[in-house]
Motif scaffolding. Structure first.
Motif, short mmCIF file in Angstrom:
data_model
loop_
_atom_site.label_atom_id
_atom_site.label_comp_id
_atom_site.label_asym_id
_atom_site.label_seq_id
_atom_site.Cartn_x
_atom_site.Cartn_y
_atom_site.Cartn_z
N ILE A 4 -49.51 86.12 32.91
CA ILE A 4 -50.50 85.52 31.99
C ILE A 4 -50.38 84.07 32.07
CG2 ILE A 4 -51.13 85.57 29.71
CD1 ILE A 4 -49.95 88.23 29.41
N PRO A 5 -51.64 83.20 32.17
CA PRO A 5 -51.74 81.87 32.33
C PRO A 5 -51.15 81.19 30.89
CG PRO A 5 -53.73 82.66 32.19
CD PRO A 5 -52.91 83.77 32.23
N VAL A 6 -50.82 79.92 30.83
CA VAL A 6 -50.24 79.11 29.76
C VAL A 6 -51.35 78.31 29.25
CG1 VAL A 6 -48.55 77.74 28.89
CG2 VAL A 6 -47.93 79.55 30.21
N ALA A 7 -51.60 78.11 28.05
CA ALA A 7 -52.61 77.29 27.35
C ALA A 7 -51.84 76.45 26.23
CB ALA A 7 -53.92 77.90 26.91
N ALA A 8 -52.40 75.42 25.84
CA ALA A 8 -51.88 74.38 24.91
C ALA A 8 -53.04 74.00 23.87
CB ALA A 8 -51.17 73.20 25.67
N THR A 9 -52.60 74.06 22.58
CA THR A 9 -53.60 73.50 21.50
C THR A 9 -53.01 72.38 20.59
OG1 THR A 9 -54.80 75.61 21.40
CG2 THR A 9 -54.61 74.29 19.60
N LEU A 10 -53.57 71.47 20.47
CA LEU A 10 -53.00 70.43 19.38
C LEU A 10 -54.04 70.24 18.06
CD1 LEU A 10 -51.47 68.04 19.03
CD2 LEU A 10 -52.90 66.59 20.31
N VAL A 11 -53.06 70.38 17.17
CA VAL A 11 -53.46 70.24 15.80
C VAL A 11 -53.53 68.93 15.30
CG1 VAL A 11 -53.45 71.16 13.41
CG2 VAL A 11 -52.71 72.66 15.27
N ILE A 20 -54.17 67.56 3.49
CA ILE A 20 -54.66 67.14 4.79
C ILE A 20 -55.59 67.67 5.22
CG2 ILE A 20 -51.93 66.92 5.29
CD1 ILE A 20 -52.24 69.47 6.99
N GLU A 21 -56.28 67.21 6.26
CA GLU A 21 -57.39 67.44 7.11
C GLU A 21 -57.28 67.53 8.44
OE1 GLU A 21 -60.96 65.19 4.46
OE2 GLU A 21 -60.15 64.19 6.39
N VAL A 22 -57.55 68.86 9.28
CA VAL A 22 -57.47 69.03 10.57
C VAL A 22 -58.72 69.01 11.28
CG1 VAL A 22 -55.44 70.37 10.01
CG2 VAL A 22 -57.52 71.38 10.22
N LEU A 23 -58.69 68.40 12.72
CA LEU A 23 -59.73 68.22 13.38
C LEU A 23 -60.26 69.69 14.15
CD1 LEU A 23 -61.82 66.63 14.86
CD2 LEU A 23 -60.52 66.19 16.57
N LEU A 24 -61.20 70.35 13.85
CA LEU A 24 -61.80 71.33 14.37
C LEU A 24 -63.01 71.12 15.39
CD1 LEU A 24 -61.38 74.00 11.34
CD2 LEU A 24 -59.98 74.05 13.43
N LEU A 25 -63.07 71.73 16.44
CA LEU A 25 -64.41 71.65 17.47
C LEU A 25 -64.87 73.40 17.37
CD1 LEU A 25 -62.56 70.08 20.40
CD2 LEU A 25 -63.41 69.05 18.13
N ASP A 76 -44.91 62.76 23.40
CA ASP A 76 -43.68 62.81 22.55
C ASP A 76 -43.74 62.87 20.98
OD1 ASP A 76 -41.90 62.60 25.15
OD2 ASP A 76 -42.23 60.51 25.12
N ALA A 77 -45.14 62.46 20.58
CA ALA A 77 -45.22 62.64 19.23
C ALA A 77 -45.69 64.06 18.73
CB ALA A 77 -46.43 61.70 18.90
N LEU A 78 -45.80 64.98 19.71
CA LEU A 78 -46.26 66.46 19.36
C LEU A 78 -45.08 67.08 18.80
CD1 LEU A 78 -48.61 65.61 20.99
CD2 LEU A 78 -48.64 67.53 21.88
N LEU A 79 -45.25 67.63 17.81
CA LEU A 79 -44.19 68.71 17.17
C LEU A 79 -44.75 70.06 17.46
CD1 LEU A 79 -41.74 68.87 14.98
CD2 LEU A 79 -43.64 69.21 13.12
N PRO A 80 -43.72 70.77 17.82
CA PRO A 80 -44.16 72.34 18.15
C PRO A 80 -44.34 72.97 16.92
CG PRO A 80 -41.95 71.48 19.68
CD PRO A 80 -42.29 70.36 18.49
N LEU A 81 -45.28 73.92 16.93
CA LEU A 81 -45.54 74.42 15.78
C LEU A 81 -45.67 76.01 15.90
CD1 LEU A 81 -46.95 74.38 12.96
CD2 LEU A 81 -49.29 74.30 14.01
N PHE A 99 -49.33 72.66 19.04
CA PHE A 99 -48.64 71.57 18.59
C PHE A 99 -49.24 70.79 17.36
CE2 PHE A 99 -47.77 72.08 23.09
CZ PHE A 99 -46.21 72.05 23.01
N PHE A 100 -48.39 70.11 16.52
CA PHE A 100 -48.94 69.47 15.32
C PHE A 100 -48.72 67.82 15.54
CE2 PHE A 100 -48.56 67.72 11.37
CZ PHE A 100 -49.49 68.30 10.45
N ALA A 101 -49.83 67.01 15.16
CA ALA A 101 -49.46 65.51 15.51
C ALA A 101 -50.42 64.79 14.42
CB ALA A 101 -49.62 65.13 16.85
N HIS A 102 -50.18 63.58 14.31
CA HIS A 102 -50.80 62.61 13.30
C HIS A 102 -52.20 62.34 14.17
CE1 HIS A 102 -52.17 59.60 10.52
NE2 HIS A 102 -51.03 60.17 9.38
#
Length: 214
Positions: A4-11, A20-25, A76-81, A99-102
């Motif tokens: 199974i391939p790997v993917a990544a998402t950034l909140v 807080i507000e988060v960016l959704l596409l 390096d600013a990404l926090l594993p969520l 991942f979570f980031a400002h």
């Protein structure tokens, strides 16, 4: 068996009015997650490869976010969520790192092939719109938004999320009852269900969805 391939998402998150507000596409009406609202992200590409899977996923999350939104974030600013493994029934499967980031200042410039709209939303507002049927979400996004509702500022989210272990979700689906199930639910491995038994499930059979975790 095919790997199974790997993917990544950034909140990406920013401070809003009282929460807080988060960016959704919004994805186009085709392909994976057609018409759904998601966080920026995508599958790992060969040039993302690093010494370990987490670093590889960080690189992919940052690259995909830049491609889809024009926003640049330091890996390096990404926090594993969280880390999500898909149910067996899905035709298209990915192991996905969240991942979570400002969210830094800058205009969102969409790549139209990947996203047709974007919004900065308070998690509670996104879930309310989903419950009303006007915003399409998938379980990993829904659960992430539910988790983030607790935070009034990005700094508070970073402190809390950084102090806990990364959450892992290996999803099983019960289509007959309209459930997504995770470890900790007494029915996860087919156990007999009791009224007061432990729960870790999302009711997805009808709107609004309902999360049980006890």
């Amino acid at each position: 068996m095919t790997e199974i391939p790997v993917a990544a998402t950034l909140v990406l998150a920013r401070d809003g009015a009282g929460a807080i507000e988060v960016l959704l596409l919004q994805r186009p009406d085709r392909g994976a997650f057609a018409g759904g609202w998601v966080f920026p992200g995508g599958r790992v590409e060969p040039h993302d490869e690093a010494d370990d899977e987490e670093r590889t996923a960080r690189n992919a999350a940052v690259r995909e976010t830049a491609e889809e939104t024009g926003l640049i974030v330091d890996p390096d600013a990404l926090l594993p969520l969280s880390h999500w493994s898909p149910p067996q029934q899905l035709a298209t499967k990915f192991h996905t790192w969240f991942f979570f980031a400002h969210g830094h200042e800058g205009d969102v410039v969409l790549q139209q092939a990947e996203a047709v709209a974007s919004e900065w939303l308070r998690p509670a507002d996104a879930l309310k719109r989903h419950g009303a049927g006007s915003l399409k979400l998938f379980p990993p996004t829904w659960v992430t938004l539910d988790t983030l509702m607790a935070f009034s500022t990005v700094d508070a989210a970073v402190r809390s999320l950084g102090a806990r272990e990364m959450q892992r979700y290996e999803t099983k689906q019960d289509h007959e009852r309209g459930l997504a199930l995770w470890h900790g639910d007494e029915a996860y491995d087919g156990g007999e269900e009791t009224e007061e038994g432990p729960r870790h499930r999302l009711h997805v059979g009808s709107l609004p969805w309902r999360f049980e975790h006890r």
